[in-house]
Structure formats: C-alpha cells, structure tokens
Design a protein around this motif. Sequence first.
Motif, short mmCIF file in Angstrom:
data_model
loop_
_atom_site.label_atom_id
_atom_site.label_comp_id
_atom_site.label_asym_id
_atom_site.label_seq_id
_atom_site.Cartn_x
_atom_site.Cartn_y
_atom_site.Cartn_z
N ALA A 36 24.51 95.82 61.83
CA ALA A 36 25.33 97.03 61.79
C ALA A 36 24.59 98.20 61.14
O ALA A 36 25.19 99.25 60.89
CB ALA A 36 26.63 96.75 61.03
N GLY A 37 23.30 98.02 60.86
CA GLY A 37 22.52 99.07 60.20
C GLY A 37 22.21 100.24 61.11
O GLY A 37 22.45 100.20 62.33
N LEU A 38 21.63 101.29 60.52
CA LEU A 38 21.33 102.51 61.27
C LEU A 38 20.33 102.27 62.40
O LEU A 38 20.44 102.86 63.48
CB LEU A 38 20.79 103.58 60.32
CG LEU A 38 21.79 104.14 59.29
CD1 LEU A 38 21.09 105.12 58.37
CD2 LEU A 38 22.95 104.81 60.02
N ASP A 39 19.37 101.36 62.16
CA ASP A 39 18.35 101.13 63.18
C ASP A 39 18.90 100.36 64.38
O ASP A 39 18.25 100.29 65.43
CB ASP A 39 17.16 100.38 62.58
CG ASP A 39 17.59 99.10 61.88
OD1 ASP A 39 18.79 98.96 61.57
OD2 ASP A 39 16.72 98.24 61.63
N ALA A 40 20.07 99.74 64.23
CA ALA A 40 20.66 99.00 65.35
C ALA A 40 21.76 99.77 66.05
O ALA A 40 22.32 99.30 67.04
CB ALA A 40 21.22 97.66 64.85
N LEU A 55 21.61 102.38 67.91
CA LEU A 55 21.29 102.77 69.28
C LEU A 55 21.59 101.66 70.28
O LEU A 55 21.98 101.92 71.42
CB LEU A 55 19.80 103.15 69.37
CG LEU A 55 19.40 104.43 68.62
CD1 LEU A 55 17.89 104.62 68.71
CD2 LEU A 55 20.13 105.63 69.21
N LEU A 56 21.44 100.41 69.83
CA LEU A 56 21.72 99.27 70.71
C LEU A 56 23.19 98.92 70.74
O LEU A 56 23.76 98.66 71.80
CB LEU A 56 20.90 98.06 70.26
CG LEU A 56 19.37 98.17 70.39
CD1 LEU A 56 18.70 96.95 69.79
CD2 LEU A 56 19.00 98.31 71.86
N TRP A 57 23.82 98.90 69.56
CA TRP A 57 25.23 98.48 69.47
C TRP A 57 25.99 99.50 68.62
O TRP A 57 26.29 99.27 67.45
CB TRP A 57 25.32 97.10 68.84
CG TRP A 57 24.44 96.08 69.50
CD1 TRP A 57 24.56 95.62 70.77
CD2 TRP A 57 23.30 95.42 68.94
NE1 TRP A 57 23.58 94.70 71.05
CE2 TRP A 57 22.79 94.56 69.93
CE3 TRP A 57 22.66 95.48 67.69
CZ2 TRP A 57 21.67 93.76 69.72
CZ3 TRP A 57 21.55 94.68 67.48
CH2 TRP A 57 21.06 93.84 68.49
N PRO A 58 26.30 100.64 69.18
CA PRO A 58 26.92 101.72 68.39
C PRO A 58 28.33 101.38 67.90
O PRO A 58 28.78 101.94 66.90
CB PRO A 58 26.95 102.89 69.37
CG PRO A 58 26.91 102.27 70.73
CD PRO A 58 26.06 101.05 70.58
N ASP A 59 29.02 100.48 68.58
CA ASP A 59 30.40 100.16 68.19
C ASP A 59 30.50 98.93 67.29
O ASP A 59 31.61 98.53 66.91
CB ASP A 59 31.26 99.91 69.44
CG ASP A 59 31.33 101.15 70.33
OD1 ASP A 59 31.33 102.26 69.76
OD2 ASP A 59 31.36 100.99 71.57
N PHE A 60 29.39 98.31 66.97
CA PHE A 60 29.44 97.08 66.19
C PHE A 60 29.66 97.39 64.71
O PHE A 60 29.05 98.28 64.13
CB PHE A 60 28.14 96.30 66.35
CG PHE A 60 28.10 95.03 65.55
CD1 PHE A 60 28.83 93.93 65.95
CD2 PHE A 60 27.34 94.95 64.39
CE1 PHE A 60 28.80 92.76 65.22
CE2 PHE A 60 27.30 93.78 63.67
CZ PHE A 60 28.03 92.68 64.08
N THR A 61 30.55 96.64 64.07
CA THR A 61 30.81 96.77 62.64
C THR A 61 30.59 95.42 61.98
O THR A 61 30.86 94.36 62.56
CB THR A 61 32.24 97.25 62.36
OG1 THR A 61 33.17 96.35 62.99
CG2 THR A 61 32.45 98.66 62.89
N ALA A 62 30.14 95.45 60.74
CA ALA A 62 29.82 94.23 60.00
C ALA A 62 31.08 93.65 59.39
O ALA A 62 31.32 93.72 58.18
CB ALA A 62 28.78 94.52 58.94
N VAL A 63 31.92 93.09 60.23
CA VAL A 63 33.18 92.48 59.77
C VAL A 63 33.13 90.98 60.07
O VAL A 63 32.76 90.57 61.17
CB VAL A 63 34.39 93.13 60.48
CG1 VAL A 63 35.68 92.45 60.05
CG2 VAL A 63 34.43 94.61 60.19
#
Length: 286
Positions: A117-121, A123-131
């Motif tokens: 869920a970091g900034l570098d990811a 671009l690949l998964w903009p809607d992903f949250t670390a839940v």
Amino acid sequence: MSGQHQTASRYFVPAPSRYPVLASTGLLVILASAAGWVNGLSFAPWTFTVGMLGLLLVLRGWFADAIGESEGGHYGRNVDVSYRWSMSWFIFSEVMFFAAFFGALFYARNFALPQLAGLDAKLLWPDFTAVWPTLGPAGTVDKFGTMGPWPIPTLNTALLLSSGVTITIAHHALRANQRARAAFWLFLTICLGVTFLGFQGFEYFHAYHELNMKLTSGIYGSTFFLLTGFHGFHVMMGTVMLSVMLIRILKGHFTPEHHFGFEGAAWYWHFVDVVWLGLYVVVYWL
C-alpha cells in the motif's frame, strides 16, 4: 507388576530395527500424496490414506517394542535421562515449527501489507489499502468472511485449558499410586481433546461453506488454515498419545516413581495448550 521396578545398571542399546526406514517411507508417501492432493491429482487421496495407515502400523509396532523393553526392566536412569532430553528437544523443534508460521503471519501483516500500500505501489494498485484481512492488491481473491473469536474458538480455549487441569490431576494421582483416579482424569482429558477436534471440524465446515474462507483465500486463508490445521493435527496426535497412556495405566504399567511415558505425553499436551493460547489471541482477536 510393572517391570520398571527393575532399573538396569547399564545403558540399554536396542537391537537393529526396521522401523525407522519404514516410518520414513510412510512419511514420504504421506507428504508426496498431500502435495498431489493439493494440486488435484485424483489418486492422491488414496495414496495418502495408504501412507497414513502404513505409518500407524509402523508406529504401533515400534511403540509396542519400546513398551516391552520398558516393562522388561531394560530402562535404567541413563535411558530415562536420554528420553527426557529427547522429548525436550522434540518439543523445542515443535516450538520452532509454529514460530515459523507465526513469523509468516507477522511479516505479512506488518511488513508486506504496508509495502503493497506504499507510495511506490500506488501506480500499480491505486485502490489498495493496507487493511487486514486483505483480498490482495490485484483483486484475485474471492471475497470471504473472517473467523471471529466467538463462540467456537472461545469454547475450544476453555476446553484446552480445562484439559490442562485434568491431565495435571491425573499426573498427581499416578504419582500417589491412585490408578483408578488417574485413569478417570486422563479419560476426561481425552474426551476434552476429542470435543476440541469436533468443534474445529465444524468450524472448518462453517468457514468453507458459509464464509467462503478457504486455503486459497489469500494470505489470510493460508495462514489461518496452516496455523489452526497443524495445531489441530497436534491435538489429534496428543489425543492418540494420551489414549495409549490410558491403556497402559489400565494394564498396570507405570509406577509412582517411573512413568516417563505418561510425563512425556503430558509435556506434549501442555505444549499444545500454550500454542493454542497464542493462536487464539493472534489469529482470532488481532
């Protein structure tokens, strides 16, 4: 009368045995069949069953020989010390075994998930949250429900904690040479273990058929079933061990001074209890 009244002055060396290689062969068949079963091979369940039955037959013969040696008075102080160290190292290896799975769960939740869920990811998964629990960044995991601590996990916790008390009472009764009392409390411990396994089987049925939570449900499903499944397997093995000890008590084996077979099984059972407490907190509550 138990042969353990006779304490051998020498260090007993058993005769060469075929059981180690037979047990290794059975384990190889079981593991290879399990891998094939997971990958959908049609014959794998049958070979798994054959391997399991073969291993059980080997263990029966192996344990019968060891019990015969013990009751024959061949095991003196040196052998007793050797068995205690062996059981201690075996339990330590089991601790490391579960530590690996707990470590995998900790890494996934506290390192891998935040990185995805970091900034570098983004671009690949903009809607992903670390839940937690997670369906994964690519959305390839089907939606599933999670397993909470109530009611079955809490009931199972009460069952295992109670079994720790009952087996301790049985141990003290055996040390006091109260065989009937020891057999009763040991039988009650076995019943609690069997009830635990029944509840866990129902929990798995509920997870698969009502929550759609499976071994393939991402990192949550895989760690859940690996941790609880291997623990359930250890409960099953501990129940088998205690059942053998109950039969031996009823046959008049053991004395108040010499009963390490019972003690070793009790150590293993307490280890199973402690692991479950960790599972109950980490897997079901956090």
